[in-house]
Design a protein around this motif. Structure first.
Motif, mmCIF file in Angstrom:
data_model
loop_
_atom_site.group_PDB
_atom_site.id
_atom_site.type_symbol
_atom_site.label_atom_id
_atom_site.label_comp_id
_atom_site.label_asym_id
_atom_site.label_seq_id
_atom_site.Cartn_x
_atom_site.Cartn_y
_atom_site.Cartn_z
ATOM 1 N N LEU A 13 0.936 -1.489 -0.058
ATOM 2 C CA LEU A 13 0.006 -0.026 -0.086
ATOM 3 C C LEU A 13 0.776 1.366 -0.068
ATOM 4 C CD1 LEU A 13 -2.938 -0.937 2.401
ATOM 5 C CD2 LEU A 13 -3.285 -0.090 0.241
ATOM 6 N N GLU A 14 1.977 1.086 0.644
ATOM 7 C CA GLU A 14 2.828 2.416 0.919
ATOM 8 C C GLU A 14 3.367 2.806 -0.392
ATOM 9 O OE1 GLU A 14 4.862 5.431 3.201
ATOM 10 O OE2 GLU A 14 3.545 3.612 4.152
ATOM 11 N N ILE A 15 4.149 1.616 -1.115
ATOM 12 C CA ILE A 15 4.651 2.031 -2.494
ATOM 13 C C ILE A 15 3.514 2.488 -3.342
ATOM 14 C CG2 ILE A 15 6.022 0.487 -4.284
ATOM 15 C CD1 ILE A 15 7.155 -1.338 -2.167
ATOM 16 N N VAL A 50 3.821 5.802 -5.733
ATOM 17 C CA VAL A 50 3.819 5.691 -7.265
ATOM 18 C C VAL A 50 2.669 6.560 -7.891
ATOM 19 C CG1 VAL A 50 3.555 4.374 -9.086
ATOM 20 C CG2 VAL A 50 5.257 3.757 -7.191
ATOM 21 N N ALA A 51 1.371 6.310 -7.145
ATOM 22 C CA ALA A 51 0.097 6.960 -7.644
ATOM 23 C C ALA A 51 0.430 8.627 -7.400
ATOM 24 C CB ALA A 51 -0.999 6.476 -6.978
ATOM 25 N N LYS A 52 0.868 9.021 -6.359
ATOM 26 C CA LYS A 52 1.087 10.397 -6.113
ATOM 27 C C LYS A 52 2.144 10.935 -7.073
ATOM 28 C CE LYS A 52 0.936 14.314 -4.073
ATOM 29 N NZ LYS A 52 -0.299 15.366 -4.410
ATOM 30 N N GLN A 53 3.256 10.213 -7.506
ATOM 31 C CA GLN A 53 4.164 10.526 -8.640
ATOM 32 C C GLN A 53 3.740 10.750 -9.920
ATOM 33 O OE1 GLN A 53 7.706 7.956 -8.330
ATOM 34 N NE2 GLN A 53 8.045 8.398 -10.696
ATOM 35 N N TRP A 54 3.065 9.847 -10.120
ATOM 36 C CA TRP A 54 2.209 9.792 -11.551
ATOM 37 C C TRP A 54 1.248 11.020 -11.435
ATOM 38 C CZ3 TRP A 54 0.617 4.246 -12.068
ATOM 39 C CH2 TRP A 54 1.681 3.346 -12.348
ATOM 40 N N HIS A 55 0.721 11.649 -10.439
ATOM 41 C CA HIS A 55 -0.408 12.596 -10.261
ATOM 42 C C HIS A 55 0.270 13.906 -10.526
ATOM 43 C CE1 HIS A 55 -3.345 15.370 -8.132
ATOM 44 N NE2 HIS A 55 -4.097 14.673 -9.155
ATOM 45 N N ILE A 56 1.530 13.872 -9.701
ATOM 46 C CA ILE A 56 2.416 15.354 -9.903
ATOM 47 C C ILE A 56 2.912 15.266 -11.422
ATOM 48 C CG2 ILE A 56 4.474 16.166 -9.162
ATOM 49 C CD1 ILE A 56 4.119 15.047 -6.366
ATOM 50 N N GLN A 57 2.964 14.166 -12.036
ATOM 51 C CA GLN A 57 3.595 14.499 -13.620
ATOM 52 C C GLN A 57 2.369 14.795 -14.372
ATOM 53 O OE1 GLN A 57 5.520 10.612 -13.888
ATOM 54 N NE2 GLN A 57 7.290 11.093 -12.478
ATOM 55 N N GLY A 58 1.264 14.770 -13.858
ATOM 56 C CA GLY A 58 0.281 15.299 -14.788
ATOM 57 C C GLY A 58 -0.548 13.907 -15.367
#
Length: 699
Positions: free
Chosen positions: A515-517, A521-529
């Motif tokens: 869940l942590e990973i 990753v989902a947050k990283q993709w969200h920041i990248q648009g």
């Protein structure tokens, strides 16, 4: 009829009260009223044993009246039964919270009313008898210290060598020994004590008391066999007799016949030791009996054989015929196993479709082989359920004490391992645990070691399998799939380490890290648009933790991740462990904004019923149906029905395991919404899935 046995019935419909009066006229003294307000003074006057309350009444509903009556006398042991035409969950929950012991459905059925009410009155009587028994025993012990010869307790005194010098009348009655005959006899001859379960001889506590010069209590589960052969369950205490000068001159034992009390307690506790569906001993009772069998086998230089019996393809049979038929099959097998069982045998149901056949005092393998073959041939015989002929088979795994294991847990675990080996070899057969299987266990230990190491280093690897819209072909999310890289660089398949993680409890740490990973990753993709939803598989142990929802909420806050970018996939096993808690957990997750998917839909015990109780968002059709959708009319029909069902309930549908164009075309023609599988993409490491999804979108 005992007129002190009052029952108060409150119902605004006089016709219902007349039915109750007819049903209970031979059972109790029934006081009735159609007014909730009149019920209060009636309750104060008669203090009834049982109150029957209608829920829907114009002046005051049954719930409110129940609260008022309970407040009148907090110490009054009155039980409440609600009469209702409602079957909604909220009504049942409210009634149980108020302390209701049962429900009677409208329209009223006289035989059912009699049975339910008589059962409650019987339980009340038994409880009162039990209290009275304990009170009587306490009083008898008190009398022992006051007047030795007038008490009902049995008293025997001996000299310092254990030879009898005194018996009171109670002791003479229970032992069937006259005092004149008993005088001078050794205590072990007059008081024959054995273990009530094993029959093993027990040393008299008075001998311990004399030898150790201290008070000694009788061993638990002790029975006394009288001179005439009658058996009594007894409790006692023994003490040395020491003069004021410190000289040991003998011992005294005081004991009571508690046969009736033990019998009553046994009946009351039976349900805690037996399977409710079949009546067979459950895991708790099996454990106790195996400990006893092992102890006896060790003393007698014999063996104990443990046979784990599992029904072949039961899930398919259960899904095909339905829940009720599945229960009937389990009951049929239980009865067949009981018919086969003889002396020194315990038949137990561990749960689901798994049984244990424990053979004590085994002297040869031929006995075990005979029993195993008898089980296979007997279960294989066809039988009928609802005019349909049923054929089932079982697979059996066998482990033996002391060759294979010394503890109960190991014996069952090794037999379980052997049973799975039998399934791998074609089912409908039996398999002995062996060194080869022991090697497999060693492999499992090695995998567990690798798993612990990876978790300690937080070195889990996630691969991501994209999910696609079958209509547009666009990627609409991914499923996170955990992988482990062994110390030698090889990847460890999930089907090898996930079961071990569940058995050892490591699944909690594993699930937390996944869940942590995933959130990171989902947050990283969200920041990248590139906002992309990630679906994470949640184990039953993880889902049923009381802190699960709080941990999800904390993770979302930690990464400032929009809740709609996280989807949790749960299986049926997570729901059936604790039904009410599962409902509450899913409701809390929905309140947070997280999407909830039911994985492997259609393969469980009663999956359809969950759609009524659980607020799910997504159904995932199991790969087994997709595999045969173009070759099996049944699979095609099942998928078609699920598509229609999901559409009518506004649930998103995901088809797993799409591998061919033919499967894809069929699913698209059915208007399936989403899909995943090797046809589109295998699970990919993070860098590859990013290239696959985001570079793909650019084109």
């Amino acid at each position: 009829m005992d007129i002190t046995k009052y029952v108060l019935a409150v119902d605004d419909e006089r016709s219902n009260l007349l039915i109750l009066e007819k049903a209970l006229k031979q059972t109790c003294h029934l006081i009735t009223t159609t007014s909730p307000f009149n019920a209060i003074p009636l309750f104060e006057k008669y203090l009834p044993t049982l109150v029957l309350l209608d829920i829907d009444m114009p002046e005051m509903d049954g719930f409110e009246l129940c609260e008022k009556l309970k407040a009148i006398s907090a110490e009054q042991s009155t039980n409440f039964i609600f009469i209702t035409s409602h079957d909604e969950f909220d009504y049942e929950q409210r009634a149980l919270q108020l302390g209701a012991v049962d429900f009677i459905s409208k329209p009223l059925n006289i035989p059912i009313c009699q049975l339910r009410i008589n059962n409650q009155l019987h339980i009340t009587r038994q409880t009162q008898l039990l209290k009275q028994s304990h009170a009587a025993l306490a009083k008898e012990r008190e009398h022992l210290r006051i007047i030795l010869r007038s008490i009902n307790d049995s008293v025997i005194a001996t000299d310092e060598h254990g030879f009898i010098t005194f018996m009171n009348p109670a002791a003479q009655r229970i032992t069937d020994w006259d005092q004149q005959q008993a005088l001078g006899e050794h205590i072990s001859k007059v008081m024959t004590l054995t273990d009530a379960t094993t029959g093993a001889s027990l040393l008299n506590p008075i001998e311990h008391a004399i030898h150790e010069e201290r008070a000694v209590a009788m061993a638990l589960n002790t029975q006394l066999i009288s001179k005439e052969g009658f058996t009594y369950r007894v409790e006692d205490s023994a003490s040395p007799i020491i003069t004021e000068h410190g000289e040991l001159i003998g011992g005294v034992i005081v004991f009571q016949d508690v046969s009736e009390t033990v019998e009553m307690v046994t009946r009351m506790t039976h349900i805690t030791q037996h399977d409710q569906l079949t009546g067979l001993p459950n895991r708790l009772l099996l454990h106790d009996r195996m400990i006893q069998a092992i102890s006896k086998a060790k003393a007698d230089n014999e063996q104990v054989a443990t046979l784990v019996i599992d029904v072949d393809n039961f899930m398919y049979v259960n899904d095909t015929l339905g829940h009720q038929a599945g229960d009937e099959i389990i009951n049929h097998i239980a009865k067949q196993l009981q018919m086969i069982a003889g002396n020194n045998v315990t038949v137990s149901r561990l749960g689901g479709d798994e049984f244990v056949f424990m053979l004590g005092a085994v002297k040869s393998y031929s006995t075990i082989n005979y029993i195993a073959n008898k089980i296979l041939s007997t279960i294989k015989e066809p039988f009928t359920i609802k005019e349909s002929e049923i054929n089932v088979t079982v697979s059996i795994g066998i482990s033996i004490y002391p060759q294979d294991a010394y503890s109960v847990e190991e014996l069952i675990r090794h037999a379980d391992t052997a049973m799975y080996k039998a399934k791998k070899h074609g089912k409908n057969c039996y398999w002995y645990f062996s060194e080869e299987l022991s090697d497999e266990l060693q492999d499992r230990v090695a995998i567990e070691r690798e798993l612990r190491d990876v978790l300690n280093r937080q070195a889990l690897i996630l691969h991501y399998q994209p999910k696609f819209s079958l209509k547009s072909g666009d990627v609409c999310g991914v499923e996170a799939l955990v992988r482990i890289e062994k110390s030698n660089g090889q990847m460890l398949a999930p089907d090898l380490f996930i079961p071990i993680a569940e058995e050892t409890g490591l699944i909690l740490a594993l699930g937390k890290q996944v869940l942590e990973i995933s959130c990171r990753v989902a947050k990283q993709w969200h920041i990248q648009g590139n906002p992309t939803s990630i679906a994470v598989n949640i184990a039953a142990q993880q889902f049923n933790q009381s802190s699960f929802c709080q941990s999800i909420e904390s993770l979302l806050k930690k990464y400032a991740l929009p809740a709609n970018l996280l989807e949790l996939e749960i299986t049926e096993s997570a729901l059936i462990d604790n039904f009410e808690q599962a409902i509450e957990t899913i409701n809390q997750l929905k309140a947070i904004g997280v999407s909830v998917a039911l994985d492997d839909f259609g393969t469980g015990y009663s999956s359809l019923s969950y759609l009524k109780y659980f607020k799910l968002d997504v159904l995932k059709i199991d790969k087994s149906f997709v595999d045969s959708i173009n070759s099996d009319n049944t699979a095609y029909s099942i998928v078609s029905a699920i598509v229609t069902l999901a559409s009518s309930l506004a649930l998103t549908l995901v088809c797993e395991g799409i591998e061919t164009q033919e499967q894809l075309d069929t699913l698209k023609a059915m208007n399936c919404q989403l899909g995943q599988g090797y046809y589109f993409s295998r699970p990919l490491p993070l860098d590859q899935v990013e290239s696959f999804m985001f570079e793909r979108d650019k084109h």
